[in-house]
Scaffold this motif. Structure first.
Motif, PDB file in Angstrom:
ATOM      1  N   ASP A 124       0.805  -1.214   0.000  1.00 45.18           N
ATOM      2  CA  ASP A 124       0.000   0.000   0.000  1.00 45.18           C
ATOM      3  C   ASP A 124       0.842   1.269   0.000  1.00 45.18           C
ATOM      4  OD1 ASP A 124       1.059  -0.181   2.478  1.00 45.18           O
ATOM      5  OD2 ASP A 124      -0.817   0.033   3.591  1.00 45.18           O
ATOM      6  N   GLY A 125       2.118   1.144  -0.308  1.00 40.01           N
ATOM      7  CA  GLY A 125       2.984   2.305  -0.337  1.00 40.01           C
ATOM      8  C   GLY A 125       3.599   2.655   0.994  1.00 40.01           C
ATOM      9  N   GLN A 126       3.173   1.988   2.092  1.00 46.41           N
ATOM     10  CA  GLN A 126       3.725   2.339   3.405  1.00 46.41           C
ATOM     11  C   GLN A 126       3.767   1.168   4.377  1.00 46.41           C
ATOM     12  OE1 GLN A 126       0.943   5.463   4.132  1.00 46.41           O
ATOM     13  NE2 GLN A 126      -0.524   4.149   5.183  1.00 46.41           N
ATOM     14  N   THR A 127       3.331  -0.037   3.962  1.00 46.40           N
ATOM     15  CA  THR A 127       3.376  -1.217   4.821  1.00 46.40           C
ATOM     16  C   THR A 127       4.224  -2.293   4.163  1.00 46.40           C
ATOM     17  OG1 THR A 127       1.164  -0.736   5.671  1.00 46.40           O
ATOM     18  CG2 THR A 127       2.045  -2.932   6.079  1.00 46.40           C
ATOM     19  N   LEU A 178       4.302  -1.213   9.452  1.00 47.02           N
ATOM     20  CA  LEU A 178       3.787   0.084   9.029  1.00 47.02           C
ATOM     21  C   LEU A 178       4.880   1.129   9.197  1.00 47.02           C
ATOM     22  CD1 LEU A 178       1.398   1.829   8.075  1.00 47.02           C
ATOM     23  CD2 LEU A 178       0.760   2.098  10.483  1.00 47.02           C
ATOM     24  N   LEU A 179       5.125   1.905   8.141  1.00 43.46           N
ATOM     25  CA  LEU A 179       6.198   2.897   8.137  1.00 43.46           C
ATOM     26  C   LEU A 179       5.616   4.299   8.026  1.00 43.46           C
ATOM     27  CD1 LEU A 179       8.686   1.105   5.695  1.00 43.46           C
ATOM     28  CD2 LEU A 179       8.614   0.977   8.198  1.00 43.46           C
ATOM     29  N   GLY A 180       6.229   5.236   8.722  1.00 43.36           N
ATOM     30  CA  GLY A 180       5.827   6.639   8.614  1.00 43.36           C
ATOM     31  C   GLY A 180       5.199   7.166   9.891  1.00 43.36           C
ATOM     32  N   GLN A 181       5.816   8.192  10.467  1.00 47.77           N
ATOM     33  CA  GLN A 181       5.305   8.771  11.710  1.00 47.77           C
ATOM     34  C   GLN A 181       3.929   9.382  11.515  1.00 47.77           C
ATOM     35  OE1 GLN A 181       7.983  11.633  13.388  1.00 47.77           O
ATOM     36  NE2 GLN A 181       6.976  11.680  15.375  1.00 47.77           N
ATOM     37  N   ASP A 182       3.654   9.932  10.334  1.00 47.38           N
ATOM     38  CA  ASP A 182       2.378  10.597  10.087  1.00 47.38           C
ATOM     39  C   ASP A 182       1.211   9.631  10.069  1.00 47.38           C
ATOM     40  OD1 ASP A 182       3.684  12.994   9.926  1.00 47.38           O
ATOM     41  OD2 ASP A 182       3.852  12.978   7.743  1.00 47.38           O
ATOM     42  N   ALA A 188      -1.112   8.557   1.693  1.00 45.64           N
ATOM     43  CA  ALA A 188      -1.377   9.503   2.768  1.00 45.64           C
ATOM     44  C   ALA A 188      -0.346  10.617   2.828  1.00 45.64           C
ATOM     45  CB  ALA A 188      -1.431   8.767   4.107  1.00 45.64           C
ATOM     46  N   THR A 189       0.929  10.275   2.615  1.00 40.03           N
ATOM     47  CA  THR A 189       1.996  11.249   2.823  1.00 40.03           C
ATOM     48  C   THR A 189       2.845  11.518   1.582  1.00 40.03           C
ATOM     49  OG1 THR A 189       3.600   9.563   3.519  1.00 40.03           O
ATOM     50  CG2 THR A 189       2.144  10.466   5.210  1.00 40.03           C
ATOM     51  N   GLY A 190       2.785  10.647   0.589  1.00 41.97           N
ATOM     52  CA  GLY A 190       3.642  10.797  -0.582  1.00 41.97           C
ATOM     53  C   GLY A 190       5.043  10.262  -0.392  1.00 41.97           C
ATOM     54  N   ALA A 191       5.379   9.769   0.805  1.00 39.85           N
ATOM     55  CA  ALA A 191       6.704   9.201   1.058  1.00 39.85           C
ATOM     56  C   ALA A 191       6.878   7.905   0.276  1.00 39.85           C
ATOM     57  CB  ALA A 191       6.892   8.945   2.551  1.00 39.85           C
ATOM     58  N   ARG A 192       8.131   7.592  -0.085  1.00 37.10           N
ATOM     59  CA  ARG A 192       8.421   6.403  -0.886  1.00 37.10           C
ATOM     60  C   ARG A 192       9.283   5.424  -0.087  1.00 37.10           C
ATOM     61  NH1 ARG A 192       7.294   7.150  -6.375  1.00 37.10           N
ATOM     62  NH2 ARG A 192       6.605   9.260  -6.846  1.00 37.10           N
ATOM     63  N   TYR A 193       8.842   4.156  -0.079  1.00 38.51           N
ATOM     64  CA  TYR A 193       9.564   3.086   0.592  1.00 38.51           C
ATOM     65  C   TYR A 193       9.826   1.989  -0.436  1.00 38.51           C
ATOM     66  CZ  TYR A 193       7.796   5.496   4.719  1.00 38.51           C
ATOM     67  OH  TYR A 193       7.487   6.457   5.660  1.00 38.51           O
ATOM     68  N   GLY A 231      -2.713  17.114 -10.302  1.00 40.62           N
ATOM     69  CA  GLY A 231      -2.858  15.805 -10.915  1.00 40.62           C
ATOM     70  C   GLY A 231      -3.360  14.791  -9.923  1.00 40.62           C
ATOM     71  N   ARG A 232      -3.299  13.549 -10.330  1.00 39.23           N
ATOM     72  CA  ARG A 232      -3.690  12.435  -9.466  1.00 39.23           C
ATOM     73  C   ARG A 232      -2.664  11.338  -9.681  1.00 39.23           C
ATOM     74  NH1 ARG A 232      -9.968  10.659  -8.590  1.00 39.23           N
ATOM     75  NH2 ARG A 232      -9.643   9.398  -6.701  1.00 39.23           N
ATOM     76  N   ARG A 233      -1.697  11.273  -8.754  1.00 38.96           N
ATOM     77  CA  ARG A 233      -0.554  10.378  -8.944  1.00 38.96           C
ATOM     78  C   ARG A 233      -0.389   9.366  -7.821  1.00 38.96           C
ATOM     79  NH1 ARG A 233       0.570  15.610  -9.514  1.00 38.96           N
ATOM     80  NH2 ARG A 233       0.842  16.424 -11.626  1.00 38.96           N
ATOM     81  N   LEU A 234      -0.925   9.630  -6.642  1.00 36.39           N
ATOM     82  CA  LEU A 234      -0.768   8.719  -5.504  1.00 36.39           C
ATOM     83  C   LEU A 234      -1.894   7.689  -5.517  1.00 36.39           C
ATOM     84  CD1 LEU A 234       0.262  11.260  -2.728  1.00 36.39           C
ATOM     85  CD2 LEU A 234       1.724   9.882  -4.215  1.00 36.39           C
ATOM     86  N   HIS A 235      -1.769   6.738  -6.435  1.00 36.62           N
ATOM     87  CA  HIS A 235      -2.778   5.689  -6.585  1.00 36.62           C
ATOM     88  C   HIS A 235      -2.102   4.473  -7.186  1.00 36.62           C
ATOM     89  CE1 HIS A 235      -2.741   6.472 -10.896  1.00 36.62           C
ATOM     90  NE2 HIS A 235      -2.851   7.759 -10.623  1.00 36.62           N
ATOM     91  N   ASP A 236      -2.856   3.386  -7.351  1.00 33.86           N
ATOM     92  CA  ASP A 236      -2.299   2.153  -7.912  1.00 33.86           C
ATOM     93  C   ASP A 236      -2.935   1.791  -9.254  1.00 33.86           C
ATOM     94  OD1 ASP A 236      -4.809   1.494  -7.072  1.00 33.86           O
ATOM     95  OD2 ASP A 236      -4.213  -0.292  -5.927  1.00 33.86           O
ATOM     96  N   VAL A 237      -3.474   2.789  -9.937  1.00 35.13           N
ATOM     97  CA  VAL A 237      -4.172   2.572 -11.216  1.00 35.13           C
ATOM     98  C   VAL A 237      -3.196   2.777 -12.371  1.00 35.13           C
ATOM     99  CG1 VAL A 237      -6.002   3.437 -12.718  1.00 35.13           C
ATOM    100  CG2 VAL A 237      -6.398   3.230 -10.255  1.00 35.13           C
TER     101      VAL A 237
END
Length: 312
Positions: free
Chosen positions: A48-51, A100-104, A152-157, A261-267
Motif C-alpha cells: 500500500d505504499g507504506q506497509t 507500518l512505516l511513517g510517523q504521520d 497519505a503522505t507521498g513518502a516512498r519506501y 494531478g492524481r498520482r498517488l494511486h495504484d491505477v
C-alpha cells in the motif's frame, strides 16, 4: 538529446547485467554458506505504499513458540515491531510480519536513507537473524500496479538488498505535489478540490495554462482542510474551431509551481478509471461549449474546452 539516449540505454543494460551477476552470486555463493544461519524471505513487498509485508522460512533450530520482532536499523538508530513465528503447513518454521512505516500514519518514524531489516528472537538467549531477500519484488500485470508512494503522505519506501542478500528498505521523503481529490462540473463552472502533499503553500494562487494563454484564479481553504479553485470558464472558451487543453498549476510564495494531478494511486490508466463526463456549459457572455475534465497518462489534470457544434 540524441546523445543522451545511447547513454541511458547503456546504463540500463549495465544495471540489468549487474543485477543478474549479483543474483547468481547470491544463489551460488552467499545463500549456501548462510543456510541455517539466516531467515530466507519467500515474500516481501510494499503493498500500500507504506506497509512492508514479509513472509520468511526460518532455520530448523528456531522454535515455533519463540517471541520475535522485526528490527530496522540505520546508523545507530533502531526501531522494532511485532512479528509472528509459527509452524508452516509443511512442518517448517515460518515468520510473518506487517511493518507500518511513517510517523504521520502512526508507523515507525524512519529518517531518509537505507535501513537494514533483521529478525530478533527472544526465546532463551537473545539472537538476531538476517533476512535474506533472494528475489526482488516483481511488478504484476493487470489494471492496477504496486503503490510507488504512500497515498497519505507521498513518502516512498522501496525494498532492496545488499550484495550479500540482506534485505533493506530505502526511505525517500515526499516531494511537494498537488493531488486532485474532487471535481464538480456544473452548467456554468468547474470546481476542483485538491490537497498538497509534502509541504504547506503560503499565499497560494492557481493558474490555468493553455497554449499561449494564462489565467489566474484564487485558491481557498475548505472546511475539510482541502484547497479549492473554480475554473473561470467564461475566459476559457476556445478561440479557434478546435479544443483547447488547460492545465491547472498551483503557485505559492514558498513552494515550486506544481501541476495539479492524481498520482498517488495504484491505477495503471488514470484517464480511463478516473473519467468524467463531458458537459455542455454556457458561460456568461460566451457561446455554449463542451467541457471535459480528464487526466493525462502521466496523471496530470486537464480541462478540455471545445466549441459546441450542431453535431455535438
Amino acid at each position: 538529446m540524441k546523445r543522451r539516449r545511447p547513454l541511458r540505454a547503456l546504463r540500463r543494460r549495465t544495471g540489468r547485467q549487474i543485477t543478474r551477476v549479483r543474483s547468481v552470486l547470491l544463489r551460488r555463493v552467499f545463500l549456501p554458506r548462510r543456510e541455517g544461519r539466516a531467515a530466507v524471505l519467500r515474500y516481501a513487498a510494499v503493498l500500500d505504499g507504506q506497509t512492508v509485508n514479509l513472509h520468511a522460512r526460518l532455520p530448523r533450530r528456531v522454535r515455533p513458540d519463540e517471541g520475535a520482532r522485526i528490527e530496522l536499523r540505520r546508523r545507530g538508530r533502531r526501531f522494532t515491531t511485532d512479528a509472528r513465528v509459527y509452524t508452516d503447513h509443511d512442518g517448517g518454521v515460518a515468520m510473518d510480519a506487517a511493518v507500518l512505516l511513517g510517523q504521520d500514519v502512526h508507523g515507525l518514524p524512519l529518517t531518509p536513507g537505507r535501513w537494514k531489516i533483521r529478525l530478533r528472537l527472544s526465546q532463551g538467549l537473545r539472537r538476531t537473524l538476517p533476512l535474506l531477500l533472494v528475489d526482488l519484488p516483481v511488478p504484476y500485470g493487470g489494471p492496477t500496479r504496486p503503490m510507488e508512494a504512500s497515498a497519505a503522505t507521498g513518502a516512498r519506501y522501496r525494498l532492496g538488498r545488499s550484495v550479500t542478500g540482506n534485505a533493506r528498505v530505502t526511505f525517500s521523503p515526499s516531494q511537494p505535489s498537488a493531488e486532485v481529490v474532487r471535481v464538480q462540473v456544473s452548467h456554468s463552472h468547474v470546481e476542483v478540490a485538491f490537497r498538497v502533499v509534502g509541504g504547506e503553500p503560503e499565499a497560494p494562487w492557481a493558474e490555468f495554462v493553455a497554449s499561449g494563454r494564462r489565467l489566474e484564479a484564487d485558491v481557498e481553504r475548505t472546511a475539510e482542510g482541502l484547497w479549492q479553485v473554480t475554473a473561470p470558464l467564461h475566459l476559457m472558451a476556445p478561440r479557434r474551431d478546435r479544443a483547447e487543453q488547460w492545465d491547472l498549476v498551483l503557485c505559492s510564495d514558498n513552494l515550486r509551481d506544481m501541476r495539479l494531478g492524481r498520482r498517488l494511486h495504484d491505477v495503471r490508466n488514470p484517464g480511463r478509471v478516473f473519467a468524467y463526463r463531458q458537459t455542455a456549459v454556457t458561460p456568461a457572455g460566451r457561446p455554449p461549449m463542451l467541457v471535459l475534465p480528464r487526466y493525462t497518462p502521466a496523471g496530470n489534470f486537464r480541462i478540455q474546452c471545445s466549441p459546441m457544434t450542431e453535431a455535438a
